[in-house]
Design a protein around this motif. Structure first.
Motif, PDB file in Angstrom:
ATOM      1  N   ILE A 155      37.435 -41.988  22.096  1.00  0.00           N
ATOM      2  CA  ILE A 155      37.818 -40.671  22.597  1.00  0.00           C
ATOM      3  C   ILE A 155      38.981 -40.790  23.579  1.00  0.00           C
ATOM      4  N   GLY A 156      39.152 -41.981  24.170  1.00  0.00           N
ATOM      5  CA  GLY A 156      40.239 -42.184  25.126  1.00  0.00           C
ATOM      6  C   GLY A 156      41.594 -42.376  24.471  1.00  0.00           C
ATOM      7  N   ILE A 157      41.631 -42.635  23.170  1.00  0.00           N
ATOM      8  CA  ILE A 157      42.905 -42.936  22.494  1.00  0.00           C
ATOM      9  C   ILE A 157      43.855 -41.742  22.462  1.00  0.00           C
ATOM     10  N   PRO A 158      43.395 -40.524  22.083  1.00  0.00           N
ATOM     11  CA  PRO A 158      44.324 -39.399  22.151  1.00  0.00           C
ATOM     12  C   PRO A 158      44.851 -39.151  23.562  1.00  0.00           C
ATOM     13  N   ALA A 159      44.012 -39.379  24.574  1.00  0.00           N
ATOM     14  CA  ALA A 159      44.465 -39.232  25.963  1.00  0.00           C
ATOM     15  C   ALA A 159      45.537 -40.273  26.291  1.00  0.00           C
ATOM     16  N   LEU A 160      45.341 -41.494  25.802  1.00  0.00           N
ATOM     17  CA  LEU A 160      46.345 -42.549  26.000  1.00  0.00           C
ATOM     18  C   LEU A 160      47.680 -42.159  25.363  1.00  0.00           C
ATOM     19  N   PHE A 161      47.645 -41.632  24.157  1.00  0.00           N
ATOM     20  CA  PHE A 161      48.876 -41.218  23.468  1.00  0.00           C
ATOM     21  C   PHE A 161      49.602 -40.127  24.245  1.00  0.00           C
ATOM     22  N   LEU A 162      48.845 -39.163  24.760  1.00  0.00           N
ATOM     23  CA  LEU A 162      49.469 -38.079  25.512  1.00  0.00           C
ATOM     24  C   LEU A 162      50.118 -38.601  26.789  1.00  0.00           C
ATOM     25  N   LYS A 163      49.501 -39.586  27.410  1.00  0.00           N
ATOM     26  CA  LYS A 163      50.103 -40.159  28.615  1.00  0.00           C
ATOM     27  C   LYS A 163      51.370 -40.934  28.271  1.00  0.00           C
ATOM     28  N   LYS A 164      51.293 -41.776  27.259  1.00  0.00           N
ATOM     29  CA  LYS A 164      52.421 -42.635  26.910  1.00  0.00           C
ATOM     30  C   LYS A 164      53.597 -41.837  26.330  1.00  0.00           C
ATOM     31  N   LYS A 219      53.976 -38.256  26.385  1.00  0.00           N
ATOM     32  CA  LYS A 219      54.359 -37.015  27.063  1.00  0.00           C
ATOM     33  C   LYS A 219      54.201 -37.078  28.584  1.00  0.00           C
ATOM     34  N   GLY A 220      53.676 -38.185  29.086  1.00  0.00           N
ATOM     35  CA  GLY A 220      53.515 -38.326  30.534  1.00  0.00           C
ATOM     36  C   GLY A 220      52.430 -37.449  31.127  1.00  0.00           C
ATOM     37  N   ILE A 221      51.455 -37.042  30.303  1.00  0.00           N
ATOM     38  CA  ILE A 221      50.376 -36.163  30.788  1.00  0.00           C
ATOM     39  C   ILE A 221      49.222 -37.016  31.326  1.00  0.00           C
ATOM     40  N   PRO A 222      48.821 -36.821  32.588  1.00  0.00           N
ATOM     41  CA  PRO A 222      47.736 -37.631  33.157  1.00  0.00           C
ATOM     42  C   PRO A 222      46.385 -37.245  32.567  1.00  0.00           C
ATOM     43  N   TYR A 223      45.445 -38.192  32.598  1.00  0.00           N
ATOM     44  CA  TYR A 223      44.108 -37.876  32.101  1.00  0.00           C
ATOM     45  C   TYR A 223      43.017 -38.438  32.999  1.00  0.00           C
ATOM     46  N   ILE A 224      41.907 -37.731  32.992  1.00  0.00           N
ATOM     47  CA  ILE A 224      40.670 -38.194  33.632  1.00  0.00           C
ATOM     48  C   ILE A 224      39.745 -38.647  32.512  1.00  0.00           C
ATOM     49  N   PHE A 225      39.186 -39.839  32.675  1.00  0.00           N
ATOM     50  CA  PHE A 225      38.270 -40.359  31.655  1.00  0.00           C
ATOM     51  C   PHE A 225      36.860 -40.346  32.209  1.00  0.00           C
ATOM     52  N   GLU A 226      35.941 -39.756  31.450  1.00  0.00           N
ATOM     53  CA  GLU A 226      34.543 -39.658  31.872  1.00  0.00           C
ATOM     54  C   GLU A 226      33.707 -40.672  31.104  1.00  0.00           C
ATOM     55  N   VAL A 227      32.987 -41.499  31.831  1.00  0.00           N
ATOM     56  CA  VAL A 227      32.160 -42.557  31.251  1.00  0.00           C
ATOM     57  C   VAL A 227      30.708 -42.082  31.189  1.00  0.00           C
ATOM     58  N   ARG A 228      30.252 -41.754  29.982  1.00  0.00           N
ATOM     59  CA  ARG A 228      28.860 -41.328  29.785  1.00  0.00           C
ATOM     60  C   ARG A 228      27.967 -42.492  29.374  1.00  0.00           C
ATOM     61  N   ASP A 229      28.552 -43.528  28.831  1.00  0.00           N
ATOM     62  CA  ASP A 229      27.858 -44.771  28.486  1.00  0.00           C
ATOM     63  C   ASP A 229      28.860 -45.900  28.661  1.00  0.00           C
TER      64      ASP A 229
END
Length: 409
Positions: free
Chosen positions: A117-126, A128-138
């Motif tokens: 689930i973190g991969i699309p967030a990584l792409f957006l950061k790399k 488009k420079g959009i920051p992300y918060i990652f939530e660890v449920r497990d």
């Protein structure tokens, strides 16, 4: 939908959660309530999630102010390893493409599991420079590694590398338990980058009230029997076999019932076990939305929160624990981690040895035969939900994390 607010800015937030649930869906509704709090504070929320059923197609719906994009990427708990991997990778690919198409995004929240689930967030950061918060449920991939589901050397090491990459590139990390927080820190992430916000009680949805006798009759439950409820997922990690062994030992106690609410990959084998051993003291009622589940939990006497006896599972932050607190139910836990400390410190439940169904039996009979202690534990549970774990408290904390780290970007 925007509401009036006093902040000087409003964010457009992209929220990525493969298993997003509404109140009607049942299951974990954490992302729903966090989204509602963000909207209440003047922000816009677009949710990317997967379809509910195999026949569903990609669609966009507005649900209580949340723009929800349902992607056709079907997942079922009965899937084997390859089926699950296909579902994870399918959603990862589709959600990445969809995320990159979204315009004017200020912040991304990506909530596991799975780790992909973190991969699309990584792409957006790399890109488009959009920051992300990652939530660890497990703590992935440590959970499937310890459970023996991730034995391939290449896949295991790729997953460990991905975990570190996602943590390293996140603007901030939210962990759902002290054990998960420690697991994140062990990867080399600094403490200032991690906030622990556990799962949430819903005191306005689960609460003590008069028993629904009509619902009790509907499911063939005896009014005066001592009722133990387990509600939630029923997979390999949930320790259901331990409950069934305990129920078998209590078979002669016809005034004690075990009630199961929910669904999972192992349910067919559990039903077969009950049939083989003629366990009439066990009722599998199925899966329900929040409101009916609340009615069912309310007329039970104590709640069961169990897991397989695997160290990594001691870090879990199960929804059923917090909904049980809210419902004012004494809680029986069998994990040696923070949940054991919680119920013992606050006298809102008991710990049972995960390797001893006999100890489980002993603790159940103690609670049944000491109604005053049972009532006290239930009252303590409700107080803890109201003072510490209610969604109104924790969603506000979560929103502050989002806003604080956006303002620092």
């Amino acid at each position: 939908m925007k509401t009036k607010h006093t902040k000087q800015y409003s964010m457009k937030i992209l929220y990525i959660h493969q298993y997003f649930n509404t109140l009607e869906d049942g299951g974990s509704t954490r992302s729903y309530w966090i989204s509602q709090e963000l909207i209440k504070n003047g922000h816009e929320v677009t949710m990317i999630t997967s379809t509910r059923n195999k026949e569903d197609h990609t669609s966009i719906k507005s649900i209580d102010g949340i723009s929800v994009i349902y992607l056709k990427a079907y997942y079922n708990q009965k899937m084997g390893f390859l089926g699950r991997l296909k579902a994870y990778l399918g959603f990862m690919l589709k959600s990445t493409i969809t995320a990159l198409k979204q315009k004017n995004i200020d912040m991304v929240i990506a909530t596991s599991t799975p780790l992909t689930i973190g991969i699309p967030a990584l792409f957006l950061k790399k890109l488009k420079g959009i920051p992300y918060i990652f939530e660890v449920r497990d703590l992935w991939p440590e959970v499937p590694i310890q459970m023996g589901a991730l034995n391939n050397w290449f896949l295991r090491n790729t997953a460990l590398w991905l975990e570190k990459s996602i943590y390293k590139n996140a603007k901030h990390i939210v962990a759902l338990s002290p054990g998960m927080e420690e697991g994140v820190l062990r990867t080399g992430i600094e403490q200032s980058k991690v906030t622990m916000i556990p799962n949430m009680s819903k005191i306005d949805h689960f609460f003590p009230r008069k028993h629904n006798l009509e619902l009790m009759n509907k499911y063939g439950l005896k009014k005066d029997n001592f009722k133990l409820v387990y509600f939630g997922s029923m997979g390999l990690s949930n320790g259901i076999d331990y409950i069934l062994e305990t129920a078998k030992l209590l078979k002669s106690h016809t005034d004690i019932d075990f009630i199961f609410i929910g669904y999972g990959s192992m349910i067919e084998s559990f039903l077969e076990y009950c049939k083989t051993h003629k366990l009439d003291n066990i009722k599998f009622l199925g899966r329900f939305g929040v409101e009916e589940a609340s009615e069912l939990v309310n007329f039970c006497d104590a709640s069961l929160v169990t897991f397989a006896n695997i160290p990594i599972l001691y870090t879990n932050s199960p929804n059923k624990l917090f909904d049980s607190l809210s419902a004012g139910k004494p809680i029986i836990v069998n994990s040696k981690g923070w949940t054991k400390t919680m119920v013992e410190t606050n006298n809102c439940g008991v710990y049972v040895d995960p390797e001893s169904p006999e100890d489980f039996v002993k603790k159940i009979l103690y609670l049944k035969n000491n109604p005053e202690e049972l009532v006290l534990m239930g009252e303590n549970a409700r107080k803890l939900a109201e003072s510490t774990y209610d969604k109104s408290i924790l969603c506000a904390q979560y929103t502050k994390v989002v806003e604080d780290f956006f303002s620092k970007k």
